[in-house]
Design an enzyme around this catalytic site. Structure first.
Site, PDB file in Angstrom:
ATOM      1  N   ASP A   7       0.894  -1.169   0.000  1.00  0.00           N
ATOM      2  CA  ASP A   7       0.000   0.000   0.000  1.00  0.00           C
ATOM      3  C   ASP A   7       0.921   1.205   0.000  1.00  0.00           C
ATOM      4  O   ASP A   7       1.613   1.467   0.975  1.00  0.00           O
ATOM      5  CB  ASP A   7      -0.858  -0.053   1.277  1.00  0.00           C
ATOM      6  CG  ASP A   7      -1.692   1.218   1.472  1.00  0.00           C
ATOM      7  OD1 ASP A   7      -1.514   2.187   0.709  1.00  0.00           O
ATOM      8  OD2 ASP A   7      -2.515   1.225   2.408  1.00  0.00           O
ATOM      9  N   ASP A  29      -4.218  -1.652  -1.913  1.00  0.00           N
ATOM     10  CA  ASP A  29      -2.961  -2.366  -2.132  1.00  0.00           C
ATOM     11  C   ASP A  29      -2.700  -2.634  -3.606  1.00  0.00           C
ATOM     12  O   ASP A  29      -3.589  -3.111  -4.314  1.00  0.00           O
ATOM     13  CB  ASP A  29      -2.997  -3.722  -1.404  1.00  0.00           C
ATOM     14  CG  ASP A  29      -3.131  -3.526   0.085  1.00  0.00           C
ATOM     15  OD1 ASP A  29      -2.201  -2.969   0.676  1.00  0.00           O
ATOM     16  OD2 ASP A  29      -4.185  -3.886   0.639  1.00  0.00           O
ATOM     17  N   TYR A  44       3.000   0.697  14.607  1.00  0.00           N
ATOM     18  CA  TYR A  44       2.056   0.521  13.513  1.00  0.00           C
ATOM     19  C   TYR A  44       2.353   1.507  12.394  1.00  0.00           C
ATOM     20  O   TYR A  44       2.305   2.703  12.590  1.00  0.00           O
ATOM     21  CB  TYR A  44       0.620   0.718  14.013  1.00  0.00           C
ATOM     22  CG  TYR A  44      -0.359   0.690  12.874  1.00  0.00           C
ATOM     23  CD1 TYR A  44      -0.485  -0.448  12.096  1.00  0.00           C
ATOM     24  CD2 TYR A  44      -1.124   1.798  12.549  1.00  0.00           C
ATOM     25  CE1 TYR A  44      -1.351  -0.486  11.026  1.00  0.00           C
ATOM     26  CE2 TYR A  44      -1.999   1.771  11.494  1.00  0.00           C
ATOM     27  CZ  TYR A  44      -2.109   0.627  10.733  1.00  0.00           C
ATOM     28  OH  TYR A  44      -2.963   0.599   9.669  1.00  0.00           O
ATOM     29  N   LYS A  51      -0.732  -1.671   6.944  1.00  0.00           N
ATOM     30  CA  LYS A  51      -1.482  -2.917   7.093  1.00  0.00           C
ATOM     31  C   LYS A  51      -0.730  -4.063   6.457  1.00  0.00           C
ATOM     32  O   LYS A  51      -0.006  -3.901   5.498  1.00  0.00           O
ATOM     33  CB  LYS A  51      -2.813  -2.767   6.366  1.00  0.00           C
ATOM     34  CG  LYS A  51      -3.839  -2.004   7.126  1.00  0.00           C
ATOM     35  CD  LYS A  51      -4.145  -2.646   8.439  1.00  0.00           C
ATOM     36  CE  LYS A  51      -4.671  -4.062   8.245  1.00  0.00           C
ATOM     37  NZ  LYS A  51      -4.619  -4.814   9.500  1.00  0.00           N
ATOM     38  N   GLN A  58      -5.863 -28.331  -9.507  1.00  0.00           N
ATOM     39  CA  GLN A  58      -6.181 -29.471 -10.381  1.00  0.00           C
ATOM     40  C   GLN A  58      -5.097 -30.546 -10.374  1.00  0.00           C
ATOM     41  O   GLN A  58      -3.955 -30.292 -10.023  1.00  0.00           O
ATOM     42  CB  GLN A  58      -6.405 -29.008 -11.844  1.00  0.00           C
ATOM     43  CG  GLN A  58      -7.409 -27.902 -12.024  1.00  0.00           C
ATOM     44  CD  GLN A  58      -8.868 -28.307 -11.838  1.00  0.00           C
ATOM     45  OE1 GLN A  58      -9.686 -27.480 -11.535  1.00  0.00           O
ATOM     46  NE2 GLN A  58      -9.171 -29.574 -12.024  1.00  0.00           N
TER      47      GLN A  58
END
Ligand code: F6R
Ligand code: MG
Ligand code: MG
Length: 361
Positions: A12, A53, A227, A230, A240
């Site tokens: 981000d 993002d 912080y 994020k 498969q």
């Protein structure tokens, strides 16, 4: 024999508007830069976004943790950040934690999911990208895809899957890895996977050791010691012929499970499967979203994407997610909508305790 490395690197580096989306000019900038600077390094690439993002989906032959590829992604994000700063986009450059590139993009802010494998005669791959949540959000769907026969009938009736899979789980606080062999150790595995704020599946392998899934497990807030952005996660799943069918890999998202994130990274909310067009979290900055892009690989070329959750088959999941969102929102600032105190990314608790401890003397 052709070994391909599949790298998804995301960051981000500025929201438009607020934390809801990515400005189209940034996506164009990333495409141009990767096209020009990556022409001798990458086999192919796609630029996509979910919420705020930017996701760089790249194929090459250089193996995982390749310095040149990580540097290219880092410089692409830097180039986009220049424009994000010019447009004064919200949180411009927020996930680039360092001023200079130091050899490996891990630990520098962006999220990374990578795997190297022998391309099969036909190689279907799904890239899952989520916003407003964290890597532990993949625990429940990965468990269902690779260990739950009520989700993946192939575990029972496909002889190529019947041996089960190995889960590699990261303790995101201690930065330690553990391995669980399934189905033998599913009860042990679930002790950890259920605690998704601390433990996140990093990778899944079949019993021959071939990679089946890989996710980004960076915890940015802990890496930076504070912080700063994020840790919205990405994940690669091969499908498969010995791996879950495409429909088995998508099926866990038909039930929008509760994840942590949403507003201010501090709430539980349902993970809503959406198309690329609807990958713009808005209500209470959410609800958290997941997009699934399908590709067929052709000698490393990315044939696609197929925007899987655009399918009407996921309409009910979206409806259910919105109902759950209403219910969770009705709790306002109360747990269990708001995360427990030690899990929140924003907290005023220390200041409030201090204020009231003085006041009550
Ligand atoms: C959550 C998120 C947003 C912000 C919120 C407050 O992951 O990105 O919900 O946390 O918009 O943002 P600031 O603190 O930047 O005003
Ligand atoms: Mg943001
Ligand atoms: Mg985000």
């Amino acid at each position: 024999m052709s070994r391909i490395t599949f790298s998804v690197i995301k960051a981000d580096i500025g929201g438009f508007v607020g934390h809801s989306s990515v400005h189209p000019d940034l996506l164009k900038t990333a495409e141009k830069y990767l096209g020009e600077q990556g022409k001798d390094l990458l086999i192919d690439f796609k630029v996509a976004h979910v919420g705020d993002d930017i996701n760089l989906i790249m194929t090459h032959k250089k193996g995982v943790d390749c310095e040149e590829v990580h540097k290219l992604a880092w410089e692409t994000f830097l180039e986009c950040t220049r424009l994000a700063r010019e447009y004064k986009l919200y949180g411009a450059g927020q996930d680039l934690l360092s001023d200079s590139f130091s050899g490996n993009i891990k630990g520098m802010g962006p999220g990374v999911a990578e795997m190297e494998f022998e391309e099969r005669p036909s190689e279907p791959v799904i890239v899952f990208m989520a916003d407003k949540t964290e890597p532990g959000a993949w625990n429940l769907p990965l468990y269902k895809m690779f260990a739950d026969p009520f989700n993946t009938i192939g575990l029972i009736i496909d002889p190529k899957m019947h041996d089960g899979f190995i889960f590699e789980v990261m303790d995101t606080v201690e930065n330690k890895l553990m391995k669980f062999s399934c189905p033998e150790e599913i009860y042990d595995l679930l002790v950890f996977l259920g605690a998704f704020n601390k433990y996140a599946v990093k990778a899944v392998y079949n019993k021959k050791g071939e990679p089946a899934a890989a996710s980004s497990t960076q915890r940015m807030n802990l890496m930076a010691g504070r912080y700063v952005g994020k840790d919205d996660p990405v994940m690669i799943v091969r499908c498969q012929n010995g791996f879950p069918a495409v429909g088995e890999a998508l099926e866990p998202f038909a039930n929008p499970h509760l994840v942590s994130g949403w507003m201010r990274g501090s709430h539980f909310g349902p993970l809503m499967p959406v198309s690329l067009e609807d990958a713009t979290p808005t209500r209470f900055d959410g609800p958290p979203r997941v997009v699934a892009l399908g590709f067929q690989l052709s000698n490393g070329k990315l044939i696609g994407p197929q925007d899987f959750f655009a399918d009407k088959g996921f309409d009910r999941a979206r409806q259910k997610a919105l109902e759950i969102a209403d219910y969770m929102r009705s709790h306002g600032p109360f747990e269990p909508h708001r995360l427990p105190l030690d899990e929140m990314e924003y907290t005023t608790l220390p200041q409030v305790i201090e204020k009231f401890s003085k006041k009550n003397i």
